[in-house]
Design an enzyme around this catalytic site. Structure first.
Site, PDB file in Angstrom:
ATOM      1  N   GLU A 163       0.800  -1.218   0.000  1.00 57.00           N
ATOM      2  CA  GLU A 163       0.000   0.000   0.000  1.00 57.00           C
ATOM      3  C   GLU A 163       0.839   1.278   0.000  1.00 57.00           C
ATOM      4  O   GLU A 163       0.434   2.311   0.536  1.00 57.00           O
ATOM      5  CB  GLU A 163      -0.981   0.016   1.182  1.00 57.00           C
ATOM      6  CG  GLU A 163      -2.027  -1.073   1.110  1.00 57.00           C
ATOM      7  CD  GLU A 163      -3.068  -0.982   2.220  1.00 57.00           C
ATOM      8  OE1 GLU A 163      -2.814  -0.249   3.206  1.00 57.00           O
ATOM      9  OE2 GLU A 163      -4.121  -1.627   2.109  1.00 57.00           O
ATOM     10  N   GLU A 214      -6.300  -7.910  -0.812  1.00 57.58           N
ATOM     11  CA  GLU A 214      -6.999  -7.709   0.457  1.00 57.58           C
ATOM     12  C   GLU A 214      -8.415  -7.223   0.166  1.00 57.58           C
ATOM     13  O   GLU A 214      -8.648  -6.506  -0.815  1.00 57.58           O
ATOM     14  CB  GLU A 214      -6.302  -6.664   1.353  1.00 57.58           C
ATOM     15  CG  GLU A 214      -4.955  -7.064   1.900  1.00 57.58           C
ATOM     16  CD  GLU A 214      -4.363  -6.000   2.822  1.00 57.58           C
ATOM     17  OE1 GLU A 214      -5.138  -5.291   3.502  1.00 57.58           O
ATOM     18  OE2 GLU A 214      -3.124  -5.872   2.859  1.00 57.58           O
TER      19      GLU A 214
END
Length: 781
Positions: free
Chosen positions: A368, A439
């Site tokens: 991320e 995710e």
């Protein structure tokens, strides 16, 4: 070549001073894996394990002039310095990758002192640190330590590939002299000789390439065939490596294992455990792989957000569980020095884990993080320079990112319960490239095992919604959910008690309802009824329906042994999760033919009563005008009052006043009952004591096992809101990990015990306040 574990009886103190290198102060003895400080289950400060500590061990070496001596540290959190006989020999940055220390020039014949300084602070020059991270890294020498004795020139690692029926080997040679060796190569499967050959090798270059025709079985998810390659010289083993024969391809159409397309579905896994964090030995690591494969039924796991224990990967190889392996990090990118460590971590990860057939992709990007083309070109090139065959991926959380890797891997948190499960690929990647979701859910809907039933069911539906879109969309390679189990975290995250309740299991790997979304997709018989069917748990005391997750074709439903009916899956792909291999079976009818069988009304009038009652069950008294008129006509015909009619509700819906109500669900597949679940209240309760192992055997360090405690009624239904206090004690050769006074949370809990270098039978005593006293035995061999 010899390899010796150095995991027992290290001296340890939770602080460091320079003078300790020469003279170690009074200390305690610990065994490796070791956490620098045991923490409470929750409600603690993450700073409690952030300090510098010291370890020391004396080792006896029978030094030979023609040998090299190398220490191997599997994992030390986070920065370490290794001193041999008070001389600094090596330092290492990074807590998730192994490193070796050649100590040959610093050891003498006889007893030698190994001192390790361990800095477990969150240093900003080492990934994943520099800003906040949503997990704990703990501290200590938390993975195993070994001493190797090698020849002067030795094989440090072997990369093994099978390409077009040719065994392609890369031998990484550490040479301290140039010489020629006649090497023998043998390939075995379960100790059976499959193939052998000899080669004359010049130990001059750092890397030696060898090719040999072979015919080997392939490694698949259902038949994970493994081979052992042994390299020896004159009967003396120089190297042993396990490998599998399989091919991997990922493109915009999907993931292919041995040219067979497979939809990936799985969960992310942290490597943490209650109390001791990362410091758990081989059998605990292997158990997590078994839970993922056999209990949860997934085919993929992501090792978020760092390389896992080698023992976990070994087990994934053995059972056929695919692994997304990635470098350490979380959102933050540091300076040039920090980035250099990340590039080195990439090299260390690929170098250690190259031969695991379960690994199908390297994660070469900080989870991320923003785009940084120069940095990620370096990490990607490092992985590709070592492994040109596996694809690389980089986990991002924003669309339109620069794709340096092979696969656009993306954390998709678009789903909020009522909207789409996943975004469309092109809206994220902006072009046709291989695309995988790494995710989803997690922090979007934290769920505790002891939340009310509605909340726990909502988490189930969100996992269903996302996986349904995963199986629906052919341009999505797969989707890996957040996450396998709850975990400790920093103050910035979680529910205020240092726990993120994002898992489909709790921290002891005890399932929540949402775990059954995945378990129902497996092949082994499975059924779970996602309700205890207690009316007081429902809004307005109305049980409108019940969700059953199963891999059967049909669910036969009984109330007090009266058949209500057979129920199958709905056919609407859009609204009933129909793209899943095994979608839920919903039961709305709790009446069946009971009115027809028990009352003297005509079939038409019985149909009217049932239709009205079922409408009330779903919508309360806001029933359609059509049904109101039908009911009024029925009452007039039967000359019944409203109060008399209300008795039907009490009898067939509320079922008030019965001695007991038992609901039985039979999972039927191809005409056979494959599993049964019984739900119903009982007057008596019990505590189930479920150890994972009844026999433990130490390897090169201690071993552990988990004992799960469940407060249940006589139907084995969990008492979800039980907070029973439990006192633990052990007689015999085991030691408790964590406190001896614990409580049930969500009606269950677990604890771990470990061996203590003694043999015999241990008795674990479990004392409760209201349920009695229980014992379980574990044999230590």
């Amino acid at each position: 070549m010899s390899k010796k574990g150095l995991n027992y009886s290290w001296q340890y103190i939770p602080y460091f001073e320079e003078k300790y290198i020469k003279e170690f102060p009074e200390s305690i003895l610990v065994n490796i894996p070791h956490t620098n400080k045991e923490l409470p289950f929750n409600n603690f400060s993450e700073t409690e394990s952030q300090f510098i500590s010291s370890y020391e061990k004396h080792i006896d070496i029978k030094k030979k002039a023609d040998k090299r001596y190398v220490l191997e540290f599997e994992g030390i959190m986070t920065y370490s310095e290794v001193y041999i006989n008070e001389i600094l020999v090596k330092s290492h940055k990074g807590g998730y990758t192994p490193f070796k220390v050649d100590i040959t020039e610093h050891v003498k014949h006889g007893v030698n002192k190994v001192f390790v300084k361990v800095d477990s602070t969150e240093r900003k020059d080492i990934p994943p640190f520099g800003f906040v991270i949503d997990y704990l890294t703990y501290g200590g020498m938390y993975r195993e330590v070994y001493l190797h004795e090698y020849d002067l020139s030795y094989i440090d690692q072997v990369f093994i590939d099978v390409i077009d029926n040719k065994l392609e080997l890369q031998l990484f040679n550490v040479s301290h002299q140039s010489n020629s060796k006649e090497l023998e190569f043998t390939i075995k499967k379960n100790d059976e000789l499959i193939h052998s050959f000899t080669k004359s090798i010049e130990f001059n270059d750092e890397k030696i390439n060898i090719s040999e025709p072979v015919e080997l079985e392939i490694w698949t998810l259902n038949s994970p065939v493994l081979y052992d390659l042994e390299i020896s010289e004159k009967g003396i083993v120089l190297s042993q490596t396990r490998f599998g024969n399989r091919t991997i391809k990922m493109d915009e159409t999907g993931f292919y294992l041995n040219n067979e397309q497979i939809k990936l579905y799985g969960l992310n896994r942290h490597q943490s455990y209650p109390y001791v964090g990362y410091a758990m030995p081989s059998n605990a690591q292997r158990k997590d792989a078994d839970i993922l494969k056999y209990d949860l039924g997934v085919n993929t796991v992501r090792s978020s957000h760092y390389p896992p224990s080698k023992h976990f990967l070994d087990r994934c190889d053995e059972i056929g569980l695919l692994v997304f392996n990635e470098i350490p990090g979380w959102q933050h990118i540091g300076n040039k020095e920090w980035q250099d460590v990340a590039v080195m971590n990439t090299k260390e990860m690929v170098y250690r884990d190259y031969n695991h057939p379960s690994i199908f992709i390297w994660g070469t990007r900080i989870n991320e993080s923003p785009d940084n083309d120069d940095f990620y070109t370096r990490t990607n090139q490092m992985a590709k320079s070592l492994d040109p065959y596996r694809p690389t991926g980089g986990v991002r959380n924003f669309p339109g990112s620069n794709l340096i890797e092979d696969v656009y891997t993306y954390n998709d948190f678009v789903h909020r319960g009522t909207n789409e499960g996943l975004q469309k690929r092109k809206s994220v990647t902006k072009k046709a490239v291989p695309y995988m979701v790494t995710e989803y859910n997690g922090h979007m809907y934290p769920t505790k095992k002891f939340d009310d039933e509605w909340h726990r069911l909502e988490q189930v539906k969100r996992h269903l919604n996302v996986q349904n879109d995963n199986f629906k969309n052919d341009d999505v390679v797969g989707a890996i959910g957040w996450c396998m189990f709850d975990y400790n975290t920093h103050k910035d995250f979680g529910s205020g008690d240092r726990i993120c309740y994002h898992g489909v299991m709790d921290m002891f790997r005890i399932p929540k309802y949402s775990a059954s979304v995945y378990s129902a997709q497996r092949e082994e018989p499975f059924i779970d009824v996602l309700s205890n069917l207690n009316i007081g748990e429902k809004e307005a005391s109305e049980i409108k329906n019940v969700m059953v997750l199963t891999n059967a074709d049909t669910v036969r439903f009984f109330i007090n042994d009266v058949t209500i009916g057979d129920f199958t899956r709905a056919k609407d792909l859009k609204t009933d999760w129909g793209y899943l291999p095994h979608s839920p079976i919903m039961i709305y009818d709790f009446i069946g033919n009971m009115i027809h069988d028990n009352e003297s009304f005509s079939n038409k009038d019985s149909d009217t009563i049932k239709e009205v009652l079922m409408s009330i069950m779903q919508d309360g008294m806001n029933i359609p005008l059509r049904l109101k008129l039908k009911m009024l006509l029925f009452l007039k015909k039967q000359k019944m009052s409203i109060d008399q009619a209300a008795k039907f509700y009490e009898k067939y819906v509320g079922k008030w006043g019965l001695e007991s109500i038992t609901y039985r669900f039979e999972a039927i597949k191809e005409g056979k009952i494959i599993a049964t679940k019984v739900i119903g209240s009982t007057h008596n309760h019990a505590l189930l004591v479920e150890p994972d192992d009844t026999i433990l055997k130490e390897t090169d360090t201690y071993q552990t096992t988990r004992i799960v405690l469940k407060h249940v009624n006589m139907n084995h239904n969990p008492m979800t809101y039980s907070n029973e206090v439990i006192k633990l004690s052990i007689d015999g050769p085991l030691e408790l990990i964590g406190p001896n006074l614990i409580t049930l949370t969500g009606g269950s809990t677990g604890f771990y015990v470990k061996t203590i270098q003694k043999k015999g039978t241990a008795v674990i005593n479990i004392e409760t306040v209201t349920l009695g006293t229980f014992k379980t035995t574990i044999k230590v061999e």
